[in-house]
Design a protein around this motif. Sequence first.
Motif, PDB file in Angstrom:
ATOM      1  N   GLU A 200      -2.921  -3.563 -10.551  1.00 46.76           N
ATOM      2  CA  GLU A 200      -3.555  -3.462  -9.293  1.00 46.76           C
ATOM      3  C   GLU A 200      -2.931  -4.548  -8.530  1.00 46.76           C
ATOM      4  OE1 GLU A 200      -6.646  -5.440 -11.707  1.00 46.76           O
ATOM      5  OE2 GLU A 200      -8.032  -3.016 -11.733  1.00 46.76           O
TER       6      GLU A 200
ATOM      7  N   ASP B 153     -13.417  10.060  -9.696  1.00 48.27           N
ATOM      8  CA  ASP B 153     -14.036   8.883  -9.271  1.00 48.27           C
ATOM      9  C   ASP B 153     -14.823   7.728  -8.620  1.00 48.27           C
ATOM     10  OD1 ASP B 153     -14.843  10.385  -7.158  1.00 48.27           O
ATOM     11  OD2 ASP B 153     -13.671   9.169  -5.853  1.00 48.27           O
TER      12      ASP B 153
ATOM     13  N   GLU C  96      -2.948  -2.954 -16.759  1.00 44.07           N
ATOM     14  CA  GLU C  96      -3.657  -2.624 -15.847  1.00 44.07           C
ATOM     15  C   GLU C  96      -3.390  -3.310 -14.438  1.00 44.07           C
ATOM     16  OE1 GLU C  96      -8.413  -1.370 -14.800  1.00 44.07           O
ATOM     17  OE2 GLU C  96      -7.372  -1.430 -16.617  1.00 44.07           O
TER      18      GLU C  96
ATOM     19  N   LEU D 243      -0.391   9.906 -12.250  1.00 49.89           N
ATOM     20  CA  LEU D 243      -1.242   9.543 -12.970  1.00 49.89           C
ATOM     21  C   LEU D 243      -0.396   7.691 -14.056  1.00 49.89           C
ATOM     22  CD1 LEU D 243      -4.107  12.072 -14.237  1.00 49.89           C
ATOM     23  CD2 LEU D 243      -4.118  10.604 -11.940  1.00 49.89           C
TER      24      LEU D 243
ATOM     25  N   GLY E  58      -7.110   4.132  -6.627  1.00 48.81           N
ATOM     26  CA  GLY E  58      -8.165   3.947  -7.165  1.00 48.81           C
ATOM     27  C   GLY E  58      -7.290   4.479  -8.397  1.00 48.81           C
ATOM     28  N   GLY E  59      -8.419   5.474  -8.844  1.00 47.80           N
ATOM     29  CA  GLY E  59      -8.229   5.993 -10.460  1.00 47.80           C
ATOM     30  C   GLY E  59      -9.766   6.630 -10.662  1.00 47.80           C
TER      31      GLY E  59
ATOM     32  N   SER F 240      -8.422  -7.303 -16.974  1.00 48.53           N
ATOM     33  CA  SER F 240      -8.048  -6.325 -17.306  1.00 48.53           C
ATOM     34  C   SER F 240      -7.005  -6.493 -18.300  1.00 48.53           C
ATOM     35  CB  SER F 240      -7.376  -5.426 -16.493  1.00 48.53           C
ATOM     36  OG  SER F 240      -8.431  -5.307 -15.373  1.00 48.53           O
TER      37      SER F 240
ATOM     38  N   THR G  25      -0.838  -2.348  -6.383  1.00 46.73           N
ATOM     39  CA  THR G  25      -1.668  -1.218  -4.753  1.00 46.73           C
ATOM     40  C   THR G  25      -1.813  -3.080  -3.793  1.00 46.73           C
ATOM     41  OG1 THR G  25      -2.511  -0.105  -7.354  1.00 46.73           O
ATOM     42  CG2 THR G  25      -3.968  -0.271  -4.789  1.00 46.73           C
TER      43      THR G  25
ATOM     44  N   VAL H  36      -5.275   3.871 -18.210  1.00 47.61           N
ATOM     45  CA  VAL H  36      -5.502   2.654 -18.924  1.00 47.61           C
ATOM     46  C   VAL H  36      -6.252   2.357 -19.689  1.00 47.61           C
ATOM     47  CG1 VAL H  36      -5.056   1.140 -16.655  1.00 47.61           C
ATOM     48  CG2 VAL H  36      -7.016   2.471 -16.901  1.00 47.61           C
TER      49      VAL H  36
ATOM     50  N   LYS I 268      -9.600   6.693 -19.162  1.00 53.53           N
ATOM     51  CA  LYS I 268      -9.947   5.816 -17.960  1.00 53.53           C
ATOM     52  C   LYS I 268      -8.176   6.544 -17.225  1.00 53.53           C
ATOM     53  CE  LYS I 268     -11.210   2.435 -15.645  1.00 53.53           C
ATOM     54  NZ  LYS I 268     -11.482   0.305 -15.484  1.00 53.53           N
TER      55      LYS I 268
ATOM     56  N   ARG J 103      -5.204   5.636 -13.587  1.00 52.95           N
ATOM     57  CA  ARG J 103      -5.347   5.083 -12.214  1.00 52.95           C
ATOM     58  C   ARG J 103      -3.726   6.084 -11.630  1.00 52.95           C
ATOM     59  NH1 ARG J 103      -7.598   0.848  -9.633  1.00 52.95           N
ATOM     60  NH2 ARG J 103      -8.748  -0.690 -10.927  1.00 52.95           N
TER      61      ARG J 103
END
Length: 350
Positions: free
Chosen positions: A227, A30, A223, A43, A14-15, A219, A230, A46, A6, A8
């Motif tokens: 987040e 996605d 992570e 990338l 997103g990811g 998370s 972002t 996570v 997984k 991001r």
Amino acid sequence: MNKGDKVRFLNSVGGGIITRIEGRTAYVEDEDGFEIPTPFDELVVVNTEASPSKSDNKSSHSTPSQRQDVLNSASQQPDRLQVSEVGAQTNFDPHFILAFIKSDGGNSGNLDLYAVNDSNLYVFFTLGQLSENGSQIMPLHNEILKPHCKVFIDHYNPQRIDNRIWRCQLILYSPSVTHSAYPPSQRDIRIKSVRFFKENSFVTNEYFDAKAIIYDVISDELEQQIEKLTEHDMHNILSQKENSESKKVSQSQRKGDQLIEIDLHLNQIIDSNAGMTNGEMVQTQLARFEHIMQEHACHKGQKIVFIHGVGNGRLKSEIIKLLKYKYKTAQYQDASFREYGYGATLVTIR
């Protein structure tokens, strides 16, 4: 990086899950089911497919074997699961997930939903389904989970929960031990049934013997930082966009400098988007972008401004990927901020 990890995106929102790898490029699927080719250096992982325990390098925390034994001690039968508890070293980074696994090994087509409290704290959680306008919530489940336990919630038909938004609210606490103060957490999760029909959406994990689709509610620390970054960046972009002079432009051509403006807003391409999914809308906009690029492929030096807006950054991200990997000779940059804010990309045909 490996297939099933997984990840991001570092340069966009997103990811998703890595479905395949070619050289130093990972193909990331996605939530809408799109496969996006992305270089490794854009990338961050996570959660790996064979994810090691988060407490591997923290001697004060529960050992991986202890946590795995506790999580696996719960039977996966439909009735209420038994829970166990380990010693409370409360510095352990809290991690709470919702997980879907296939019922009866996938024979019935239904899904089993579990909640997993992978932390040294108790968790009071509620799960509800939001109405279409978001003003009401229908309760689905509420319960107190002991540290390091998982619990079966219900069976679900994937088609009946398609495009529904679930709200999960959490309060972390300990009834007897002083611990770090964690604010109440809330996350809205849009359930898209297309994921449940793709085999590579189900990944190997540390909580179940079977592969599962995992939704992180709380998370791990890395992570959370990604987040927050972002969200902060998007907030700044949207604030500047609101302060800049808005300018809605349809397709036009300026004779003086031969600059072509192409508005990729959906209402400039089709009459109605009723019944279309978000993925279908983006594909319609990308088809318009590619049509224009092919139409002017032989016009060397032609400058084209594609007006995509800010939104959640998805359309711009897809356009940049096409320019990088399909239209490699074209040059691109952000269009004039004075005229378009952050909502347009200038492409020069080469």
